[in-house]
Write an enzyme that holds these catalytic residues in place. Structure first.
Site, PDB file in Angstrom:
ATOM      1  N   ASP A 104       0.850  -1.193   0.000  1.00 27.93           N
ATOM      2  CA  ASP A 104       0.000   0.000   0.000  1.00 27.93           C
ATOM      3  C   ASP A 104       0.886   1.244   0.000  1.00 27.93           C
ATOM      4  O   ASP A 104       1.846   1.332   0.769  1.00 27.93           O
ATOM      5  CB  ASP A 104      -0.903   0.018   1.233  1.00 27.93           C
ATOM      6  CG  ASP A 104      -1.851   1.210   1.222  1.00 27.93           C
ATOM      7  OD1 ASP A 104      -2.843   1.164   0.474  1.00 27.93           O
ATOM      8  OD2 ASP A 104      -1.588   2.180   1.965  1.00 27.93           O
ATOM      9  N   ASN A 112      -1.976  12.943  -4.048  1.00 31.84           N
ATOM     10  CA  ASN A 112      -2.962  13.437  -5.009  1.00 31.84           C
ATOM     11  C   ASN A 112      -3.405  14.855  -4.679  1.00 31.84           C
ATOM     12  O   ASN A 112      -3.549  15.702  -5.566  1.00 31.84           O
ATOM     13  CB  ASN A 112      -4.181  12.511  -5.039  1.00 31.84           C
ATOM     14  CG  ASN A 112      -3.974  11.289  -5.922  1.00 31.84           C
ATOM     15  OD1 ASN A 112      -3.232  11.336  -6.901  1.00 31.84           O
ATOM     16  ND2 ASN A 112      -4.627  10.197  -5.581  1.00 31.84           N
ATOM     17  N   ASP A 121      -1.049   9.448 -10.817  1.00 34.37           N
ATOM     18  CA  ASP A 121      -1.050   8.338 -11.781  1.00 34.37           C
ATOM     19  C   ASP A 121       0.379   7.954 -12.165  1.00 34.37           C
ATOM     20  O   ASP A 121       0.700   6.762 -12.290  1.00 34.37           O
ATOM     21  CB  ASP A 121      -1.831   8.733 -13.034  1.00 34.37           C
ATOM     22  CG  ASP A 121      -3.339   8.797 -12.800  1.00 34.37           C
ATOM     23  OD1 ASP A 121      -3.789   8.317 -11.740  1.00 34.37           O
ATOM     24  OD2 ASP A 121      -4.051   9.313 -13.676  1.00 34.37           O
ATOM     25  N   GLU A 147      -4.645   2.227  -4.508  1.00 30.94           N
ATOM     26  CA  GLU A 147      -3.182   2.289  -4.404  1.00 30.94           C
ATOM     27  C   GLU A 147      -2.607   1.039  -3.747  1.00 30.94           C
ATOM     28  O   GLU A 147      -1.504   1.063  -3.207  1.00 30.94           O
ATOM     29  CB  GLU A 147      -2.756   3.534  -3.621  1.00 30.94           C
ATOM     30  CG  GLU A 147      -3.218   3.587  -2.183  1.00 30.94           C
ATOM     31  CD  GLU A 147      -4.567   4.283  -2.005  1.00 30.94           C
ATOM     32  OE1 GLU A 147      -4.832   4.771  -0.901  1.00 30.94           O
ATOM     33  OE2 GLU A 147      -5.350   4.338  -2.982  1.00 30.94           O
TER      34      GLU A 147
END
Length: 250
Positions: A104, A112, A121, A147
């Site tokens: 993770d 983000n 991304d 993620e």
């Protein structure tokens, strides 16, 4: 019953194949085109159609490629180009002695929010590349969701599964993320669930994933950027924590 008209049978196979292909049923369309090709090659057709066998050979090959492409796309994550959850579930059910590591990205929402989803991304794509480096030939990476990713190492010894995860964590932490965007840094936490290898025991994919998730939670709770695994009933971390080497089992 009357005699079968080869020409009419050929036309029927062709019509059915086109309809099935339009519906995306590549398997059955492919079978009908193969039947048409075999019929055309059998010599039962009028010689007025000398190019039909070649025509159908090319059509079968085209449909075979389209079917293979559709199958690859159905098993691949479109953003990261690694395998998806569908492939993961199928392969885990097939393997006899897999070890899994649940990965993770730490604080990915913060990435983000601060740098934007385009950079997010790019981070996901780069992390996948780093995770896949030095995987054994039979190992693979799959996107679990969001993620989270899973590294699968079939038939790996417990210590090898942990070492593979530890190297992956270090590669992500050591990567020069600031080259992508100044101020960017990325780490991952990993929970490893090695296959127990107990004689006569068949693995349960869901049990492995649940154990890996518990170890991932332990790594997060211990401070992130860690690999957690269970050894002799206790949770251990890589790198080793100075203040807290092990924790009792949850």
């Amino acid at each position: 019953m009357g005699a079968v008209d080869p020409q009419g049978l050929l036309a029927a196979h062709e019509s059915i194949a086109r309809e099935l292909a339009a519906q995306g049923d590549w398997q059955r369309a492919y079978e009908h085109l193969r039947s048409a090709l075999e019929l055309a090659r059998s010599g039962q057709l009028q010689c007025a159609h000398p190019h039909i066998p070649e025509q159908y050979r090319l059509e079968v090959e085209r449909l075979r490629r389209e079917r293979a492409q559709a199958r690859r796309e159905s098993l691949t994550d479109s953003l990261t180009a690694t395998y998806n959850r569908r492939y993961l579930d199928r392969r885990l059910a097939e393997l006899t002695a897999p070890s899994v590591a649940l990965v993770d990205l730490d604080l990915f929402k913060h990435i983000n929010d601060r740098f934007g989803h385009r950079i997010g991304d790019q981070v996901l794509q780069r992390v996948v590349g780093l995770l896949q480096q030095t995987l054994p030939p039979e190992g693979f990476c799959a996107r679990y969701g969001g993620e989270e990713f899973v590294l699968v190492t079939p038939a790996a010894r417990p210590e090898d599964a942990v070492a593979i995860a530890a190297r992956a964590r270090a590669r992500v932490a050591d990567f020069p993320w600031s080259h992508i965007r100044p101020g960017l840094s990325v780490t991952v936490s990993i929970g490893v669930a090695p296959f127990s290898g107990r004689p006569g025991r068949r693995h349960d994919p869901q049990e492995l994933l649940v154990e890996a998730d518990a170890m991932l939670y332990a790594a997060k709770r211990a401070g992130r950027n860690l690999v957690a695994h269970r050894e002799h009933g206790r949770v251990r971390f890589v790198p080793t924590l100075r203040a807290r080497v092990t924790r009792p089992c949850p």
